[in-house]
Each structure stands twice: as C-alpha cells, then as structure tokens.
Design an enzyme around this catalytic site. Structure first.
Site, PDB file in Angstrom:
ATOM      1  N   ASP A  99      -1.723  -9.452  -3.726  1.00  9.57           N
ATOM      2  CA  ASP A  99      -1.089  -8.486  -4.623  1.00  9.57           C
ATOM      3  C   ASP A  99      -1.568  -7.085  -4.279  1.00  9.57           C
ATOM      4  O   ASP A  99      -2.639  -6.903  -3.696  1.00  9.57           O
ATOM      5  CB  ASP A  99      -1.469  -8.787  -6.079  1.00  9.57           C
ATOM      6  CG  ASP A  99      -0.953 -10.138  -6.531  1.00  9.57           C
ATOM      7  OD1 ASP A  99       0.033 -10.630  -5.955  1.00  9.57           O
ATOM      8  OD2 ASP A  99      -1.555 -10.697  -7.474  1.00  9.57           O
TER       9      ASP A  99
HETATM   10  N1  URA Z   1      -3.689 -14.950  -6.481  1.00 12.53           N
HETATM   11  C1  URA Z   1      -3.299 -13.843  -7.171  1.00 12.53           C
HETATM   12  O1  URA Z   1      -3.047 -13.914  -8.363  1.00 12.53           O
HETATM   13  N2  URA Z   1      -3.196 -12.689  -6.493  1.00 12.53           N
HETATM   14  C2  URA Z   1      -3.467 -12.563  -5.180  1.00 12.53           C
HETATM   15  O2  URA Z   1      -3.353 -11.471  -4.640  1.00 12.53           O
HETATM   16  C3  URA Z   1      -3.878 -13.723  -4.486  1.00 12.53           C
HETATM   17  C4  URA Z   1      -3.980 -14.903  -5.154  1.00 12.53           C
END
Ligand code: URA
Length: 225
Positions: A102
């Site tokens: 993310d």
């Molecule tokens: N899980 C998440 O919620 N975000 C990420 O960036 C990676 C794994």
C-alpha cells in the site's frame, strides 16, 4: 541450451508454465516457422520462437530489492501524478514489482523481469511467507478464534515485539490490504506497516528509499523456491 518450450515462454514473461502449455496446445507457438507441439524443446539462443506470430525475446534476468518508503505507489505505470516506486528505481530493464505494498506501507519490495519467479512468489499454491512489522492502535490481546476475511480463513503467525503496540506477523496470503483487514476483523487498526521479508529474502543491505541488485546468494535462495 535446449529447454522445454513452456519453460522458455515462462522465463520470457509470456505466461506461467501451465498457461504456456495451453498456448502450445492451441498451436499458437512456432519454432523456426513450424507449429510447436507439447513436450517440444528449443534453444532460445538459436531458434526463432514466436507466440501469436510475435518473436519472443529473452532479456537478461535482473533481480532488485527496494526499501520502499511510505508515500510511494507500487506500480510501474503513472499514478495520477503521485510518486511511484519507479521514481526510486532506475533500470533499463522491463522490471515490475512482485506483489504490491500500500502507499502508506514501507519495506521490502522485489522487482524483476523474471515472470516465472514472480508467478511462484505470488501464487498461493507455493505459500511463500511474507513477514511484516505491525503497529496497532492498542495493545494486542492474543486470540484463539479463526480470523476470516471476506469469507476466507487467514492463517497468520503472530509474535510479540518489545514495544507492546507492535507485533511481527507472518502471512502466506497476497490479498490486497490483507494485514490491515486481518487486524480490522479482530478490532484493531494498523497504524504502521513494514514488510521485512519475502520468503528467504530479507530487508537488509538497502537504506530506506534506495535499491540494489540481489547478491548471488540471495538470487540462489529465491531461485530454489
Ligand atoms: N497487507 C496490507 O494490508 N498492506 C500492505 O501493504 C501489505 C500487506
């Protein structure tokens, strides 16, 4: 060196080995102008291999690890003017990230042009574990019940850290926002998330915002998967 056609196609990033076999079976692959058959081998350095009449090219394989800072989107394409990981990594190869993080997540990303390895790391069948450091909005109380996210049970291994708001979580899943959704499901909010490993590859040797080529030892470990 001669290799099975489906292996060559997978290495060239055309499709997974299984999908490549389907392409061969459908008669969409030619070797030196002749329609290939399943089980056939070829030498990618000597033979002219075409898929849907387009010649495939085998680039040198590159493997890069990046310490992604928060604030960068993990795509190779333009992202509405937002900074992307490609602003951090300069490469003349057609590399792409193996899985996403993310925008507000930091940590280890693997970038490569090796489609076969990418498939392996992302495919649930191989169950490659990723490890994250998580900071929650409140102190975690261990749970006994199963955690189900969007109808599917999530198996995670959780261990404590010195800071009582922080945990280590190991998870095989690659679903979008999976760690945040996991904790949301059991009543917590993730305030900070950092990936520290992907299978045998660990976040070390690169500073935040920088990248480097994998060492031959790291490459060996990944290619053994
Ligand atoms: N899980 C998440 O919620 N975000 C990420 O960036 C990676 C794994």
């Amino acid at each position: 060196m001669k290799q099975r056609l489906q292996k060559i196609l997978a290495q060239a990033g055309i499709a997974s080995r299984r999908k490549s076999e389907e392409l061969i079976a459908k008669g969409r692959v030619t070797v030196n102008g002749l329609i290939a058959s399943l089980g056939q081998s070829a030498d990618p350095e000597k033979d002219i291999i075409k898929v849907n009449e387009r010649q495939i090219t085998l680039e040198k394989k590159v493997y890069i690890k990046l310490y992604k800072p928060a604030g960068f989107v993990s795509t190779v394409e333009e992202s509405h003017g937002m900074p992307t990981i490609m602003d951090l990594v300069k490469s003349s190869y057609k590399i792409f990230p193996v899985g996403r993080l993310d925008k507000d997540t930091e940590g280890l990303m693997l970038l490569t042009n090796d489609g076969e390895l990418a498939n392996k790391i992302m495919h649930p069948r191989y169950g490659i574990e990723k490890e994250y450091i998580v900071r929650l909005n409140k102190i975690f109380q261990p749970i006994k019940k199963k955690v189900v996210v969007e109808g599917k049970e999530v198996n995670a291994k959780i261990s404590p850290r010195e800071n009582p708001y922080e945990l280590l979580i190991k998870i095989k899943e690659g679903r979008k926002h999976i760690v945040k959704k996991y904790f949301e499901q059991i009543g917590y909010k993730v305030c900070y998330l950092k990936r520290i490993s992907i299978g045998p590859l660990v976040l070390s040797g690169v500073k935040k915002g920088t990248w480097g080529y994998l060492t031959s030892k790291e490459k060996q470990l990944l290619l053994k998967l």
